[in-house]
Every structure is written in C-alpha cells, then in structure tokens.
Design an enzyme around this catalytic site. Structure first.
Site, PDB file in Angstrom:
ATOM      1  N   ASP A  32       0.857  -1.196   0.000  1.00  0.00           N
ATOM      2  CA  ASP A  32       0.000   0.000   0.000  1.00  0.00           C
ATOM      3  C   ASP A  32       0.886   1.237   0.000  1.00  0.00           C
ATOM      4  O   ASP A  32       2.110   1.130   0.082  1.00  0.00           O
ATOM      5  CB  ASP A  32      -0.949  -0.017   1.218  1.00  0.00           C
ATOM      6  CG  ASP A  32      -2.256   0.729   0.955  1.00  0.00           C
ATOM      7  OD1 ASP A  32      -2.211   1.913   0.561  1.00  0.00           O
ATOM      8  OD2 ASP A  32      -3.336   0.126   1.119  1.00  0.00           O
ATOM      9  N   TYR A 150     -13.322   5.616 -14.199  1.00  0.00           N
ATOM     10  CA  TYR A 150     -13.412   4.541 -13.201  1.00  0.00           C
ATOM     11  C   TYR A 150     -14.160   3.342 -13.802  1.00  0.00           C
ATOM     12  O   TYR A 150     -13.668   2.215 -13.776  1.00  0.00           O
ATOM     13  CB  TYR A 150     -14.125   5.047 -11.944  1.00  0.00           C
ATOM     14  CG  TYR A 150     -14.239   3.999 -10.859  1.00  0.00           C
ATOM     15  CD1 TYR A 150     -13.203   3.783  -9.958  1.00  0.00           C
ATOM     16  CD2 TYR A 150     -15.374   3.198 -10.744  1.00  0.00           C
ATOM     17  CE1 TYR A 150     -13.294   2.810  -8.966  1.00  0.00           C
ATOM     18  CE2 TYR A 150     -15.482   2.232  -9.767  1.00  0.00           C
ATOM     19  CZ  TYR A 150     -14.438   2.041  -8.879  1.00  0.00           C
ATOM     20  OH  TYR A 150     -14.541   1.066  -7.909  1.00  0.00           O
ATOM     21  N   LYS A 154     -12.685  -0.389 -15.030  1.00  0.00           N
ATOM     22  CA  LYS A 154     -13.181  -1.651 -14.452  1.00  0.00           C
ATOM     23  C   LYS A 154     -13.720  -2.573 -15.560  1.00  0.00           C
ATOM     24  O   LYS A 154     -13.589  -3.787 -15.491  1.00  0.00           O
ATOM     25  CB  LYS A 154     -14.254  -1.374 -13.401  1.00  0.00           C
ATOM     26  CG  LYS A 154     -13.740  -0.633 -12.160  1.00  0.00           C
ATOM     27  CD  LYS A 154     -12.728  -1.441 -11.358  1.00  0.00           C
ATOM     28  CE  LYS A 154     -12.394  -0.778 -10.023  1.00  0.00           C
ATOM     29  NZ  LYS A 154     -11.377  -1.507  -9.262  1.00  0.00           N
TER      30      LYS A 154
END
Ligand SMILES: NC(=O)c1ccc[n+]([C@@H]2O[C@H](COP(=O)([O-])OP(=O)(O)OC[C@H]3O[C@@H](n4cnc5c(N)ncnc54)[C@H](O)[C@@H]3O)[C@@H](O)[C@H]2O)c1
Length: 254
Positions: A32, A150, A154
């Site tokens: 992360d 976005y 996807k």
C-alpha cells in the site's frame, strides 16, 4: 497455512479481507502507499516493480493467492490517476507475480465493479488499456476526462481477466473477479458530502434490491470463497456482489 499477497489492504475491503485471512491462520503480505509490509505507489511503473520485488522477497516459496485491491474511486480524483492505479497498478502486478502464484497453483481475484457496464464498450480508453500502452492510455485519459474513467477501467479489467483466463489456468492459476456495488468504505464515504455524487449514490441504493450499501466484510467473504477450495471449478467469472443491483437494472444482460 497459506501465503496471500494483497494490494490496498490498509483500508476498506482490503483491510477486511486481510483480517479475515489472518483469522483463518494465513500469512498476509500487504502492499500500500503507507502502513504496509511493502510501501509502494502503484500509480508508477517504479512503484509496481518495487511491489513485485518486495513480494518476491517475502514469499520465495510462492503465493496461494493474489488479490490486487488498491484503487482510487471515481467522483473526484483525476482520470489519469484512476487509470494508472486501478488498471495498470493491477495488471502489471498480476503479470509480475504470475509465476509466484503458479508455483503454488494459487488463485487470483481482481476487483471490478458493478458500475463497469455503465461505461460504453466503445470508449477508446478501453481499447488503449487492453493494448497495454500506458503512455497512450494516459494521454487519452487526460484528453477525455469525461468522468467515466473509473467505470471504463473496471470494464477493461474484466475484459483483461476473461481474455487471460485460459493462459493463467494453464499455469495452474484460477483467476476470477468480484464486482461489488457501493460498499461502505473510505472510498465511498466522502461521496455523500458532494450533493451531485450523493444523488448518484442514493439512486444506486434505491435500485438495489437489498436496499443498502454493502459492508467490507460481505465483499471479503465473497473474495475468500473465490480464493478457496470451495470454488475449485469457478474460473474466469465476474461475481456480482451488489445486493442485486445488476440483476434489477440489467435484468436481461447475462
Ligand atoms: N467501495 C466500493 O463501493 C467499491 C465498489 C466496487 C469496487 N471497489 C473496488 O474495491 C477496491 C477497494 O476499494 P475500497 O472501497 O476498499 O477503497 P479504500 O479507499 O478503502 O482502499 C483503497 C486502498 O488502495 C490504496 N491505494 C490507493 N492508491 C494507491 C496507490 N497509488 N498505490 C498503492 N495503494 C494505493 C489506498 O491507500 C487504500 O488503502 C478498489 O479496487 C475499488 O475500486 C470498491
């Protein structure tokens, strides 16, 4: 017990999945931006390579599972960042760790979204993403920041997964995806403070048969199913975990 590599597990769905895997006695390696086993910025090629190298070092024997969850949400961040992290930060890490997952005949679960079908399949960004040319894709993302990056990213991720299902399976890897609806995480919470986005969220919830947003643990459990032996014949699937939204809104699209 197994060894699982996650990206984006400092928060939200990833944090919930990491906790679930640890409760089951597995080892979790998290990548992360900060507070992780491997701190790396998956928006950049250098960060992705650092992530791959870090996981290789920590799991020399291989991975039982790889779950790239790191992502930034729509409705705020620039389209270029969304594209770099959500698409290239996923596929490059998956490709870079493929051999490690193959070694243990493991599973990969990608994070798609039930919003992906809202993008147009004709969106030129999708074509450029699937061609794998990040420079070209980021140029398109910058020039046409239409608020749909976005969803388009996807959709491309789901296509990428399905196109690669055969090759990965022949390496002994089962690859699947989950497509959550709105989930109560730090990604979606700020959206309710923006009147325009709050309206979108309300519309989504109103059209969700279960009538509410999902909880991170509910997505984590679905991912856990796709990782484990109970899904041994599930391969190349996009599992909608969205309270029934997709079934209701796109009833005849299967
Ligand atoms: N929350 C939802 O409603 C929802 C719905 C569908 C899909 N998803 C997907 O699920 C995944 C997890 O989402 P979440 O809601 O848990 O989000 P979140 O914001 O709670 O967590 C995302 C994590 O990704 C990390 N991250 C972001 N940019 C990064 C970068 N450049 N490099 C490394 N790490 C980075 C963040 O630090 C954070 O820990 C995402 O891929 C998201 O697109 C979420």
């Amino acid at each position: 017990m197994g060894t699982y590599a996650l990206t984006g597990a400092a928060s939200g769905i990833g944090a919930s999945l990491a906790a679930l895997l640890r409760e089951q006695g597995h080892e979790v390696i998290n990548v992360d931006l900060r507070d992780a086993d491997i701190n790396a910025d998956l928006a950049s090629a250098a960060g992705r390579q650092a992530a791959i190298a870090g996981v290789r070092e920590r799991a020399p024997g291989g991975l039982d599972g790889l779950i790239p969850l790191a992502g930034v949400g729509g409705g705020g961040p620039p389209g270029t960042l969304i594209t770099a992290v959500n698409y290239f930060g996923t596929v490059e890490v998956v490709a870079g760790l493929r051999e490690l997952v193959s070694r243990k005949q493991g599973a990969i679960v990608l994070l798609c979204s039930n919003s992906a079908p809202m993008s147009s399949p004709e969106d030129p960004l999708i074509t450029s993403l699937l061609e794998g040319d990040e420079v070209a894709a980021l140029k398109i993302a910058a020039e046409h920041d239409n608020g749909m990056h976005y969803m388009a990213g996807k959709r491309a991720l789901a296509y990428w997964m399905r196109r690669n299902t055969m090759a990965y399976a022949r390496d002994g890897i089962r690859m699947n995806a989950v497509a959550p609806g709105p989930v109560d995480t730090p990604m979606t919470r700020p959206l309710y403070d923006n009147p325009e986005m709050a309206e979108v969220m309300r519309h989504l919830i109103d059209n969700t048969p279960l009538g509410r947003a999902g909880q991170p643990r509910e997505i984590a459990r679905a991912i856990n199913f796709l990782l484990g032996p109970e899904s041994s014949y599930v391969c190349g699937s996009v599992l909608y975990v969205d309270g029934g939204y997709d079934a209701h809104v796109r009833s005849d699209h299967i």
